[in-house]
Write a protein that holds these residues in place. Structure first.
Motif, short mmCIF file in Angstrom:
data_model
loop_
_atom_site.label_atom_id
_atom_site.label_comp_id
_atom_site.label_asym_id
_atom_site.label_seq_id
_atom_site.Cartn_x
_atom_site.Cartn_y
_atom_site.Cartn_z
N GLU B 17 -6.78 13.11 -5.71
CA GLU B 17 -7.75 12.65 -4.89
C GLU B 17 -6.92 11.14 -5.21
N ARG B 18 -6.89 10.57 -6.36
CA ARG B 18 -6.55 9.42 -6.95
C ARG B 18 -5.27 8.69 -5.88
N GLU B 19 -4.49 9.75 -5.35
CA GLU B 19 -3.38 9.57 -4.52
C GLU B 19 -3.82 9.23 -3.35
N ASP B 20 -4.51 10.20 -3.19
CA ASP B 20 -5.02 10.34 -1.43
C ASP B 20 -6.09 8.24 -1.43
N ALA B 21 -6.63 8.15 -2.43
CA ALA B 21 -7.87 7.48 -2.20
C ALA B 21 -6.93 5.61 -2.54
N MET B 22 -5.39 5.98 -3.48
CA MET B 22 -4.87 4.90 -3.13
C MET B 22 -3.79 4.32 -1.95
N GLY B 23 -3.56 5.70 -1.66
CA GLY B 23 -2.92 6.04 -0.45
C GLY B 23 -3.33 5.07 0.92
N GLY B 24 -4.71 5.01 1.05
CA GLY B 24 -6.01 4.40 1.94
C GLY B 24 -5.72 2.54 1.95
N TYR B 25 -5.46 2.01 0.91
CA TYR B 25 -4.87 0.66 0.86
C TYR B 25 -3.12 0.86 0.87
N LEU B 26 -2.44 1.62 0.20
CA LEU B 26 -1.11 1.05 0.97
C LEU B 26 0.03 1.81 2.58
N MET B 27 -1.65 2.18 2.97
CA MET B 27 -1.29 2.33 4.33
C MET B 27 -0.70 1.12 4.97
N MET B 28 -1.18 -0.12 4.74
CA MET B 28 -0.93 -1.68 5.39
C MET B 28 0.67 -1.68 5.10
N PHE B 29 1.24 -2.01 3.87
CA PHE B 29 2.62 -1.44 3.52
C PHE B 29 3.09 -0.72 4.70
#
Lengths: 262, 162
Positions: B17-29
């Motif tokens: 869950e933590r990684e999926d949640a973090m992924g949203g923000y990292l999509m921009m990279f």
């Protein structure tokens, strides 16, 4: 409520930053020319004029009707430059290009192609007034400082290095001004034309005809070199507000004869 | 006063869950690598990511929603900037101070957005909530608000043998 408050805070920050950087621009485009006195610029202008014909392919046209017309037109404009510190020297040279350019110290070069293209003396007056704007706003020296550096300019003024002067001349002939400078010169020209009883619309008609002739403006021509929003320049000239009692005084020139003399 | 589901504490949030949640923000990279200078690409990527992940857990739903919503203003600002610049370049408009002011504002907005997103990604990876101004509240409501029909039992389809 808090969501609306937050949204308003964000909007206020956005608008505030935009307004701040609109009124206090980051790019300080102030003139560098204050570092060079008028006397120094005039001295540089003299040195450049001494070498102008040997460093370029231009030949001066003197003593004919066109030369006399340029003198009459520029005298009318000069008479309205009460506060000018420059001693203007406006010359006509043989070249078919529709062009005019400014050299340091109040020297303005008008090419015969421009006179030939102009439909009336008012159009030539408009272009000369525009070039005078570059002189008065000190755009020429500003550009030279940016391109060559202040040290080189001072060394030219004090030493008169012939090769450097040639470089300066080539640069002055071939380079244009930036959009802001062109807009400033236009504003100056419109006011000067009004004061000289020449219709400021002459600038617009000249631009339009040139636009028509080339489809787009000739990139070699100084006043259009950076093609700063040509339509808005035409518009500005057309929308320039004139007092109700404004009256034009036509130049007493036989324009066909002037053209024939070229 | 609206009611919300209780917030999960970090030790209740799984690594996935933590990684999926973090992924949203990292999509921009990823979007920056693929999409620049088209500012709309990162928004599309984030929306897709949101729809894939929103059902996973409320924690992931919250962070994905916050990532998508917070991208909207900067994406719109960037798109306006690109449009404005193209008009100046091709349609003969002037670079005025208003344009330069807007350019600086957009650059600052992007930098802030970038900084806050990285910080939010770090928080999400730690299993923590992190609320952006304005978008944080909306995302919290989206992910944690108890809907009216949520407590009503759904009419059962599978029933025990009669």
């Amino acid at each position: 409520m808090k969501t609306i408050r937050d949204a308003l805070i964000l909007l206020a920050i956005f608008a505030g930053i935009w307004a701040l950087f609109t009124w206090v621009p980051l790019f300080d485009d102030d003139s560098l020319s204050v570092e060079v006195s008028i006397e120094q610029e005039e001295k540089l202008g003299e040195l450049i004029m001494d070498n102008f014909y040997s460093s370029s392919s231009y030949q001066r046209i003197k003593g004919n009707a066109a030369d006399s017309a340029i003198r009459i037109i520029s005298t009318r404009l000069k008479e309205q430059l009460d506060l000018s510190e420059f001693d203007y020297n406006i010359i006509l040279v043989k070249d078919e290009t529709i062009n005019a350019f400014t050299l340091p110290g109040g020297n303005i070069v008008v090419l015969s192609g421009l006179v030939d293209f102009a439909e009336n003396p008012e159009e030539v007056a408009a272009v000369i007034a525009h070039e005078m704007g570059h002189v008065e706003k000190r755009h020429v020296i500003d550009r030279l400082i940016k391109e060559f550096g202040i040290a080189i300019l001072f060394s030219v003024v004090s030493g008169g290095d012939a090769i450097l002067i040639q470089d300066l001349i080539q640069s002055l002939i071939s380079q244009g001004f930036n959009r802001k400078q062109e807009a400033e010169a236009d504003d100056f020209a419109l006011q000067l034309l009004e004061k000289s009883s020449v219709s400021p619309r002459a600038l617009a008609t000249f631009f339009r005809r040139l636009n028509k002739k080339y489809g787009t403006f000739d990139d070699k021509m100084e006043i259009f070199l950076s093609h700063p929003a040509k339509n808005s320049r035409i518009k500005k000239s057309l929308q320039y507000e004139l007092p109700e009692d404004f009256q034009t005084i036509e130049f007493d020139l036989d324009w066909d004869r002037v053209k024939e003399s070229l | 006063m609206s009611k919300h589901h209780s917030l999960p504490q970090p030790d209740e949030v799984s690594i996935e869950e933590r990684e999926d949640a973090m992924g949203g923000y990292l999509m921009m990279f990823a979007a920056i690598a693929a999409g620049l200078p088209l500012p709309i690409i990162n928004l599309i990527a984030a929306v897709i990511y949101y729809y894939i992940n929103r059902k996973k857990s409320r924690f992931v739903h919250f962070h994905s929603a916050q990532s998508v919503l917070s991208q909207l203003p900067t994406s719109i600002m960037n798109a306006v900037l690109v449009f404005w610049t193209l008009r100046i370049l091709f349609y003969d408009y002037e670079y005025g101070n208003t344009y330069w002011g807007y350019l600086v504002t957009v650059i600052l907005a992007n930098l802030f957005y970038f900084g806050f997103s990285i910080w939010a990604a770090i928080k999400a990876r730690r299993g923590q909530m992190y609320y952006f101004i304005f978008f944080g509240r909306i995302s919290y409501d989206i992910a944690f608000k108890i809907r009216e029909n949520e407590n009503n039992p759904v009419e059962a389809v599978n029933l025990p043998p009669k």
